[in-house]
Design an enzyme around this catalytic site. Structure first.
Site, PDB file in Angstrom:
ATOM      1  N   ASP A 173       0.869  -1.147   0.050  1.00 39.96           N
ATOM      2  CA  ASP A 173       0.091  -0.081   0.111  1.00 39.96           C
ATOM      3  C   ASP A 173       0.953   1.161  -0.084  1.00 39.96           C
ATOM      4  OD1 ASP A 173      -2.758   1.125   0.558  1.00 39.96           O
ATOM      5  OD2 ASP A 173      -1.835   2.024   2.293  1.00 39.96           O
ATOM      6  N   GLU A 194       1.607  -0.053  -5.273  1.00 39.40           N
ATOM      7  CA  GLU A 194       0.526   0.918  -5.259  1.00 39.40           C
ATOM      8  C   GLU A 194       1.022   2.295  -5.329  1.00 39.40           C
ATOM      9  OE1 GLU A 194      -3.658   2.786  -3.341  1.00 39.40           O
ATOM     10  OE2 GLU A 194      -1.778   2.576  -1.990  1.00 39.40           O
TER      11      GLU A 194
END
Length: 542
Positions: A208, A274
């Protein structure tokens, strides 16, 4: 080669793979508490495998106060009781592997919860063993924060702490303090928690906000943006007013990603990052090429409202121009974005729209992430302010309604209570528009969106050119997107009508139709391709 790679039969199974994202809170509730859980996922893994995907990405299920619904971790090595136990996870992993599915888990490294033991110790004083594990800074002379950095979720990215009489940095919620990765001890501790899950047998990690690990140690203020970033944040968010030169995407991150890659390679595991940034495509290329950092990365660039052939073509072409031996991953939907049927399709229920989007996305060069419910053609759920749970949406209401509309429960049975999600009232309401689209209703309809997804994904597995091939775009006027994928002497042509209006496209090469994918709405007459609403066509160059 690791034992795991030998068992899987491929060291690069992720190249061209299709990954199904599960948001565990909203997938299936097995114990009747209104929240989805690990056993709920296990109970439906046969369904996931039937889609024809290669792997499952599970959003965070770690111990957390749930201020950001699991993306605020308080213990990286513990399963939150809300989702089950570590034994539940082990059973899930074993079942997935028995079905031929890889398991990718979400790792939120850039920040923790303020309830994490590390932060509780760090905030006690300026001299404790973890005093430098987070980003602390003195106020300016007038008491204001040390610079102009902003939080994505609204307001300054600094929060005052009365214990240390300093500010700590948070790129997201104030309860999500950022770790100080300039401290080698933080890097070491992070790698240890990654290895905990590697030893349990996970196949990979989705990292993330992977470009947020480091900050400028001089704490220089960001300059104004010359071009608004509306890919990572909504247009209503002042975060996009800055050029984020100093609060993320720092050069030191490359060496840290190399440390992660070295560890993952020891276990034969993969990584997908990401990337949220003004210049995300260049960062994706930098973070994946060279074979020593991330295996692949994705951005928010196909998660915006911009739905045109030119936009998609330029995103892929720009990445290809820089990525060298790196690898991209494309997605048109996830737990942070308005569902694609609403965002791009304007809530159309035309039976060809969702399958066409899937075929287009998975035909692009790279891997693909599909979000739960896309295979049902679910539109965005419409919620009242009183129903919102997402702090991002509550802060930005009413122009930005947050992320709850794409996070509502998965509809499994149209006639069951809560559409079969669980016996208790769920944490977010089941959308009335989703009930008729439930899995059981679509299972029995051979022409449903669900079965169209299955046909496309299973057919794609038989086409190596769509998995590994090079990509080249044809010149085409809107709304047509046309390109080729070439691999080992075969060239596949892919053409898509990104509109509900009929159109034509003159094939610049001689090609014959390629069957088996189940797409409809296209007819080849000579070299003229007649495309109906949301039509898609595949052919092979002769």
């Amino acid at each position: 080669m690791s034992k795991r790679q030998a068992a899987s039969g491929s060291t690069k199974w992720w190249r061209g793979a299709v990954i199904y994202q599960i948001y565990p809170r909203s997938f299936a509730d097995s114990n009747g508490d209104g929240v989805g859980d690990l056993n709920g996922i296990s109970a439906h893994l046969d369904y996931v495998a039937s889609l024809g995907v290669d792997a499952v990405w599970i959003s965070p299920f770690f111990k957390s106060p749930m201020k950001d619904f699991g993306y605020d971790v308080s213990d990286y090595c513990a399963v939150d009781p809300l989702f089950g136990s570590i034994e539940d996870f082990d059973r899930l992993l074993a079942k997935a592997h028995s079905l031929g599915l890889k398991i990718i888990i979400d790792q939120v490294l850039s920040h923790t919860s303020d309830q994490h033991a590390w932060f509780k110790e760090s905030r006690q004083d300026r001299t404790n063993a973890k005093a430098d594990w987070y980003i602390w800074a003195d106020p300016q002379a007038d008491g204001t924060p040390p610079n102009n950095w902003l939080s994505i979720f609204g307001g300054p990215s600094w929060r005052w702490d009365t214990r240390r009489l300093q500010y700590y940095m948070h790129n997201f919620l104030g309860s999500q303090p950022d770790l100080n990765f300039h401290n080698p001890e933080v890097q070491d501790a992070t790698l240890e928690q990654i290895e905990f899950w590697l030893k349990r047998g996970v196949d990979g990690f989705r990292f993330d906000a992977c470009n947020y690990h480091f900050h400028d140690q001089q704490l220089r203020s960001n300059p104004p943006a010359t071009k608004r970033d509306t890919a990572s944040v909504s247009i209503e968010n002042p975060y996009g007013y800055q050029a984020h030169l100093y609060d993320k995407t720092q050069p030191e991150n490359v060496a840290f990603l190399q440390r992660i890659r070295k560890l993952l390679d020891q276990y034969g595991a993969m990584s997908v990052g990401e990337v949220g940034d003004d210049n995300s495509l260049s960062i994706m290329a930098e973070y994946t090429n060279g074979g020593d950092k991330l295996n692949m990365a994705y951005s928010f660039n196909l998660l915006t409202a911009d739905f045109s052939a030119e936009h998609i073509r330029s995103q892929v072409s720009d990445l290809e121009a820089e990525i060298k031996d790196g690898w991209g991953c494309w997605t048109t939907g996830n737990h942070d974005s308005i569902r694609v049927v609403t965002r791009w399709g304007k809530d159309t229920q035309h039976p060809r729209f969702a399958p066409m989007i899937l075929a287009m996305e998975t035909a692009l060069r790279g891997s693909s992430c599909l979000y739960q419910g896309e295979e049902l053609g679910l539109p965005e759920a419409q919620l009242t302010f009183e129903q919102l749970q997402d702090p991002y949406g509550i802060t930005m209401w009413p122009e930005f309604k947050g992320r709850d509309g794409c996070r509502t429960p998965m509809p499994w049975q149209s006639g069951a209570v809560n559409a079969g999600f669980g016996a208790h009232e769920p944490w977010l309401p089941v959308a009335a528009t989703h009930v008729p689209l439930a899995v059981d209703t679509q299972e029995s309809n051979s022409e449903s969106t669900l079965n169209a997804y299955r046909r496309i994904l299973h057919w794609r597995k038989t086409q190596p050119a769509l998995i590994e091939g090079d990509i080249a775009f044809f010149k085409s006027a809107e709304p047509v997107l046309a390109f080729t994928r070439s691999w080992h002497g075969q060239t596949i042509v892919a053409v898509f009508n990104l509109s509900e209006q009929e159109t034509t496209f003159e094939l610049p090469v001689a090609a014959t139709e390629l069957a088996g994918h189940g797409l409809a709405g296209a007819e080849l007459v000579g070299k003229t391709l007649k495309l109906g609403a949301w039509g898609g066509w595949f052919g092979v160059v002769v």
